[in-house]
Design an enzyme around this catalytic site. Sequence first.
Site, PDB file in Angstrom:
ATOM      1  N   GLU A 109     -16.246 -94.093 -24.330  1.00 57.55           N
ATOM      2  CA  GLU A 109     -17.406 -92.779 -24.209  1.00 57.55           C
ATOM      3  C   GLU A 109     -16.738 -91.852 -23.174  1.00 57.55           C
ATOM      4  O   GLU A 109     -17.089 -91.831 -22.145  1.00 57.55           O
ATOM      5  CB  GLU A 109     -18.777 -93.635 -23.639  1.00 57.55           C
ATOM      6  N   HIS A 174     -22.471 -86.250 -25.386  1.00 59.28           N
ATOM      7  CA  HIS A 174     -22.276 -85.665 -24.242  1.00 59.28           C
ATOM      8  C   HIS A 174     -21.516 -84.245 -24.643  1.00 59.28           C
ATOM      9  O   HIS A 174     -20.384 -83.949 -24.194  1.00 59.28           O
ATOM     10  CB  HIS A 174     -21.427 -86.320 -23.263  1.00 59.28           C
ATOM     11  N   HIS A 195     -25.803 -91.835 -29.351  1.00 57.00           N
ATOM     12  CA  HIS A 195     -27.158 -91.609 -29.050  1.00 57.00           C
ATOM     13  C   HIS A 195     -27.726 -90.337 -29.323  1.00 57.00           C
ATOM     14  O   HIS A 195     -27.935 -89.371 -28.507  1.00 57.00           O
ATOM     15  CB  HIS A 195     -27.331 -91.939 -27.541  1.00 57.00           C
ATOM     16  N   ARG A 206     -33.773 -71.660 -33.714  1.00 56.26           N
ATOM     17  CA  ARG A 206     -32.622 -70.546 -33.942  1.00 56.26           C
ATOM     18  C   ARG A 206     -31.441 -71.091 -33.196  1.00 56.26           C
ATOM     19  O   ARG A 206     -30.334 -70.317 -33.442  1.00 56.26           O
ATOM     20  CB  ARG A 206     -33.211 -69.313 -33.113  1.00 56.26           C
ATOM     21  N   ASP A 227     -35.645 -97.533 -27.861  1.00 55.70           N
ATOM     22  CA  ASP A 227     -36.246 -98.126 -26.645  1.00 55.70           C
ATOM     23  C   ASP A 227     -37.693 -97.473 -26.415  1.00 55.70           C
ATOM     24  O   ASP A 227     -38.387 -97.856 -25.449  1.00 55.70           O
ATOM     25  CB  ASP A 227     -35.453 -98.284 -25.328  1.00 55.70           C
ATOM     26  N   HIS A 230     -35.629 -93.006 -24.429  1.00 56.04           N
ATOM     27  CA  HIS A 230     -34.575 -92.326 -24.787  1.00 56.04           C
ATOM     28  C   HIS A 230     -35.178 -91.111 -25.899  1.00 56.04           C
ATOM     29  O   HIS A 230     -34.581 -90.174 -25.778  1.00 56.04           O
ATOM     30  CB  HIS A 230     -33.240 -92.957 -25.181  1.00 56.04           C
ATOM     31  N   ASP A 253     -26.997 -99.221 -25.827  1.00 58.34           N
ATOM     32  CA  ASP A 253     -26.610 -98.582 -24.741  1.00 58.34           C
ATOM     33  C   ASP A 253     -27.039 -99.285 -23.356  1.00 58.34           C
ATOM     34  O   ASP A 253     -27.318 -98.552 -22.328  1.00 58.34           O
ATOM     35  CB  ASP A 253     -27.055 -97.002 -24.744  1.00 58.34           C
ATOM     36  N   LEU A 286     -33.238 -90.453 -17.016  1.00 61.73           N
ATOM     37  CA  LEU A 286     -32.844 -92.092 -17.371  1.00 61.73           C
ATOM     38  C   LEU A 286     -31.483 -92.291 -17.397  1.00 61.73           C
ATOM     39  O   LEU A 286     -30.437 -91.381 -17.558  1.00 61.73           O
ATOM     40  CB  LEU A 286     -33.159 -92.088 -19.083  1.00 61.73           C
ATOM     41  N   GLY A 288     -29.124 -94.820 -19.038  1.00 56.88           N
ATOM     42  CA  GLY A 288     -28.855 -96.100 -19.667  1.00 56.88           C
ATOM     43  C   GLY A 288     -30.047 -97.069 -19.933  1.00 56.88           C
ATOM     44  O   GLY A 288     -31.096 -96.629 -19.447  1.00 56.88           O
TER      45      GLY A 288
HETATM   46 ZN   LIG Z   1     -23.355 -95.248 -23.106  1.00 59.01          ZN
END
Ligand SMILES: [Zn+2]
Length: 374
Positions: A109, A174, A195, A206, A227, A230, A253, A286, A288
């Site tokens: 990641e 990310h 995710h 837009r 969960d 998320h 995750d 949050l 994880g």
């Molecule tokens: Zn992760």
Amino acid sequence: MLRRRHVLVANGRVTAVSATPIQAPSGSLTVDGPGVLARGFVDTHIHGRSGFDVMRPGDVAPLSLELLSQGVIGFLPTVVSAPPNELAAALSAANGDPRGARVLGIHAEGPFLSPDQPGMFPPDAFRDYDRALWRDMQAAAASPIRLMTVAAERLTPTQIDELRADGVTLSLGHTNATLDQALAAFDSGVNRVTHAFNAMRGFHHRAPGVVGALLDRGEIDAELILDGLHVARAPARILAATRTTGRIVLVSDSVPPAACPPGDYPWAGRRLRVDNDSIRLPTGRLAGSALTLDAAVRRAVDWLGRSPAAALHMASEAPRASVGLDPGGLRPGAAADLVLLDPHLHPRLTIVGGAVRWRQNNEQRCANAASGAD
Ligand SMILES: [Zn+2]
């Protein structure tokens, strides 16, 4: 509706699958009672659980044992962006226990991620694409780096080609990419999103960002953390409505403090606070999840309105296909990596390579019965 299936196993492989009982050689394993036999689950995004941390050398083996109770037969230990020496140490130690779930490769990641969408991670370890660093990561890794989460805006089409030529599946995450940047990355061969909805530009009609690109392109594989924290249920259902079951990849995750008692735990340069239902930074963000993959499967039935067979597919075939592993289903010739579940989809038995590696005990069965069918 799930069909009863009878499976014959020899030498670690499935040799026959039938709707009716198969005449088995004496001494072979027979499993009876109500329930369903399915291909075991694969978690393609997991950082740790129960205090075990993929970033800490020596922890992947006990983690591989821990995951069996979720019906997980294989996983991609997921390393986070870290200084090169820490990253190399974690990559080189990503070995499972021979009695546990299989390590099917590694998910990196980062570190080619956007500081504009760090999620819970300190962005100091994020960097521009660096071919030498990538080579060092590959050289250090105990198991192939099969999956890498990248920010679309960090990579040119040529760099995407280079990485894919090394056999790594790329997944957008990310990232602060715009719709056009995300679509260009998909057109260059990125075929997965990490995710979905989290750590990316939010959807605006837009300025739809990666979320808009993902909703528009049903052929892209989408990780989903089901969960209920998320991603709210409605957007999870909207995502599911845009693609087939095979393009929805359930992931946990989960992070090292998952399943630990309430309290504060340091991880990845941050202090994480565990309460009864979430893991957060002190700011409330949050950090994880504490999700298990079997709970995600049950929620896919309850919240997404999918059949049990479809929900099982999202945790077994879809994750395999999304990283180029055999998604061929439960059929003769497949590795005998199986999970037996009760009618409410709680794992009862996990089989890896034809051997029973985990069996639900009475205490767990009674806890499930007492809490009602989750
Ligand atoms: Zn992760």
